[in-house]
Scaffold this motif. Structure first.
Motif, PDB file in Angstrom:
ATOM      1  N   THR A 278       0.926  -1.513  -0.095  1.00  0.00           N
ATOM      2  CA  THR A 278       0.016  -0.102  -0.041  1.00  0.00           C
ATOM      3  C   THR A 278       0.966   1.242  -0.033  1.00  0.00           C
ATOM      4  N   LEU A 458      -6.233   1.933  -3.740  1.00  0.00           N
ATOM      5  CA  LEU A 458      -5.766   1.458  -2.238  1.00  0.00           C
ATOM      6  C   LEU A 458      -6.534   0.468  -2.123  1.00  0.00           C
ATOM      7  N   ALA A 462      -4.211  -3.275  -0.914  1.00  0.00           N
ATOM      8  CA  ALA A 462      -4.126  -3.952   0.478  1.00  0.00           C
ATOM      9  C   ALA A 462      -4.170  -5.452   0.146  1.00  0.00           C
TER      10      ALA A 462
END
Length: 610
Positions: A278, A458, A462
């Motif tokens: 990330t 994002l 993750a």
């Protein structure tokens, strides 16, 4: 929209500032742009005036009410249905004559009409004065002048809108007219109400258009300007990326202290997997976007992008596609998913599909780090200085032109096979050049584009970090799962001038193209976490030790340019088309092109001994 307050509708030609006015009245954020056809769906909001709440509907931008396009049908149906207590027709003061044709058509549908002449500040700059009272007398409808972008005249407009919505006595609709009659009346009304005190200002606009819209001068200037934007993006993103990376490293150390009591595998999964991936995506992706999107939006606000579409229209017509695809192609430079959504400005369903299916042939912001790193290492040199930056920007521009050529070629292929048809005609407005509102542009581009795209990245970065960590750290038979996968893929990948590690890195980079190189280095070094290459010199040495050659770099560049769309783009394509078939084709088309080009280049390279 539910509610009992009076309802008003906004209608007008594309690019008259209608969406800007809607935002100013309602306070809702909606992206606005200085090119034709930006608003392609209705939007709704509310505003209050003197204790009364009004509902406001922003209809699609249209040139007429002939109901030939989906946008025209939506606007005609809404106005003719009588759902609105009043219709506000927004006009551009700098080209009033053309706008008055729509005003006359609306007056034939309803008697509850308010004419809003916008962009009075632009008209004043061009030496144009509008006789608003005289125009009201000629039309038989109230007329208000405003400058929505500068928040001028909005109070008077709200008062006029309130009077329109609360009027009880019925009026008389205008008698139906032929298109020729309307055109003649629009010309007469404009001649009587528009006074030009500076004809030289209009002449300057015409000279600029002759310079920027001519193939002889416009195309070189377009390439030069695009190269400048790319150079500013490339040169300006390096230092902020380093600062962000260092900041995330410090934050990672703090998080490591907080997780000191957790099991080692869990701490590694969260920090080395989820957090590191990330953080990498943010530090590499954010600075180029924060530079590119504002620059792109400034060109949009200036009014330059419609000139680009005009220049590219002939090429797309020869590809039997729509010239508006040039605008969506430009949007794809920032984000392919944004470009796919932007294809809504294309009226023809066939041509819209062509634009969607070829959207990922233009490299997005996520591919820039890989392209720039490889160009710098193998074709410019790691210590090129500002001349090297210019040379790198020129090579990157050449890569973008290759993507544009592939877009045209594949558009022609699709139009001759699965999407046969005749190119449609369309109206492309060349708006007057406007002084960009820099502060508003920067804020809008950062909020509407940069943060939006980064947020979606994002959301997949993750989970991708979790999968990558598992592949790198779970072993079977004394070897990591990642090692097994790269070994299986290696024979196939070498047919295309790649290797198993490179191909696996692109597969794992499906959620976000920014992590391709870090995954590649992780596999080469048999590391359990993503590896930062520090500087280009260290990266060059590492790639060289893994057997990379100039031929390998060319094949990786081609495959980076042409391979499957990222996960966000695939999801957007599926939502826009509503079809798994078209989503699969949009994925297979660039992938097949990339593999074929890599195979040809690798085969020729082997024949000549490279």
């Amino acid at each position: 929209m539910s509610g009992s307050g009076p309802c008003l509708a906004l209608v007008g030609n594309p690019n008259v500032g209608k969406s800007t006015l809607f935002n100013a009245l309602t306070g809702l954020r909606q992206h606005t742009g200085n090119w034709a056809g930006k608003t392609v769906a209705t939007a709704q909001g509310r505003f209050a005036h003197q204790g009364v709440e009004y509902r406001l509907t922003d209809l699609p931008g249209i040139y007429s009410l002939t109901a030939k396009t989906p946008e025209e049908r939506v606007a005609w149906d809404y106005i003719a249905s009588g759902q609105a207590d009043g219709v506000v027709v927004v006009c551009d003061a700098t080209c009033l004559e053309r706008n008055l044709i729509l005003v006359l058509q609306v007056l034939e549908l309803t008697d509850r009409v308010l004419v809003c002449v916008n962009l009075l500040d632009e008209a004043q700059r061009l030496g144009l004065q509008i006789d608003l009272e005289g125009l009201s007398s000629l039309l038989g409808a109230p007329v208000v002048g405003i400058s929505a972008g500068r928040q001028r005249g909005l109070d008077q407009l709200k008062q006029a809108m309130a009077r329109l919505a609360q009027r009880e006595e019925p009026g008389e609709r205008a008698a139906p007219r032929s298109p020729q009659q309307r055109a003649l009346l629009a010309q007469q009304y404009a001649e009587q109400t528009v006074i030009s005190s500076r004809p030289d200002a209009l002449e300057r606009q015409r000279r600029l258009d002759r310079l920027l819209a001519s193939r002889l001068t416009g195309i070189p200037l377009m390439l030069l300007l695009l190269g400048l934007v790319l150079w500013l993006t490339v040169a300006g993103a390096n230092l902020p990326s380093q600062w962000l990376s260092q900041g995330f490293d410090r934050l990672g150390q703090i998080l490591e202290g907080w997780l000191s009591g957790a099991p080692g595998w869990l701490s590694s999964l969260l920090l080395d997997g989820v957090y590191r991936v990330t953080a990498w995506v943010v530090s590499v992706m954010l600075p180029p976007m924060a530079i590119f999107f504002p620059l792109f939006t400034l060109l949009e606000d200036l009014g330059y992008l419609p000139r680009v579409a005009f220049l590219m229209d002939h090429a797309f017509q020869r590809a039997r596609a729509c010239g508006k695809q040039a605008l969506t192609m430009a949007m794809c430079l920032g984000c392919n998913a944004c470009g796919v959504t932007g294809c809504r400005i294309i009226d023809s369903p066939r041509e819209r599909l062509i634009a969607i299916l070829t959207s990922s042939l233009v490299p997005c912001n996520g591919k820039f780090p890989t392209l720039m790193a490889l160009i710098a290492i193998f074709f410019v040199g790691t210590r090129g200085g500002w001349l090297g930056s210019l040379r790198g920007a020129a090579l990157l521009l050449g890569t973008l032109l290759l993507g544009a050529a592939a877009t045209l070629g594949c558009s022609r292929l699709l139009s001759a096979t699965v999407l046969r048809g005749t190119p449609s005609s369309f109206t492309l407005e060349l708006p007057p050049f406007r002084r960009p509102r820099v502060g508003q542009v920067v804020v809008r581009s950062l909020l509407d584009r940069t943060v939006f795209v980064l947020g979606r990245a994002l959301a997949v970065a993750a989970p991708a970090g979790l999968v990558i960590w598992l592949l790198a750290n779970v072993e079977a038979g004394g070897q990591s799962l990642l090692g097994w996968c790269t070994g299986i893929l290696d024979p196939f990948a070498r047919l295309f001038g790649l290797d198993g590690v490179i191909l696996m890195a692109f597969l794992l980079g499906w959620p976000a193209n920014e992590i391709v190189i870090p995954v590649m280095l992780m596999a080469y070094l048999s590391s359990g976490t993503l590896v930062e290459y520090g500087d280009l010199t260290a990266l060059a040495q590492l790639l060289g030790s893994q057997g990379w050659s100039w031929l390998t770099a060319v094949c990786v560049l081609l495959f980076s340019l042409f391979h499957w769309p990222c996960s966000t783009t695939c999801l957007t394509i599926w939502k826009e088309t509503g079809s798994l078939r078209w989503t699969v084709l949009a994925t297979a088309l660039p992938t097949a092109l990339g593999l074929v080009l890599c195979f040809l280049v690798a085969s020729v390279g082997r024949l000549v001994g490279l």
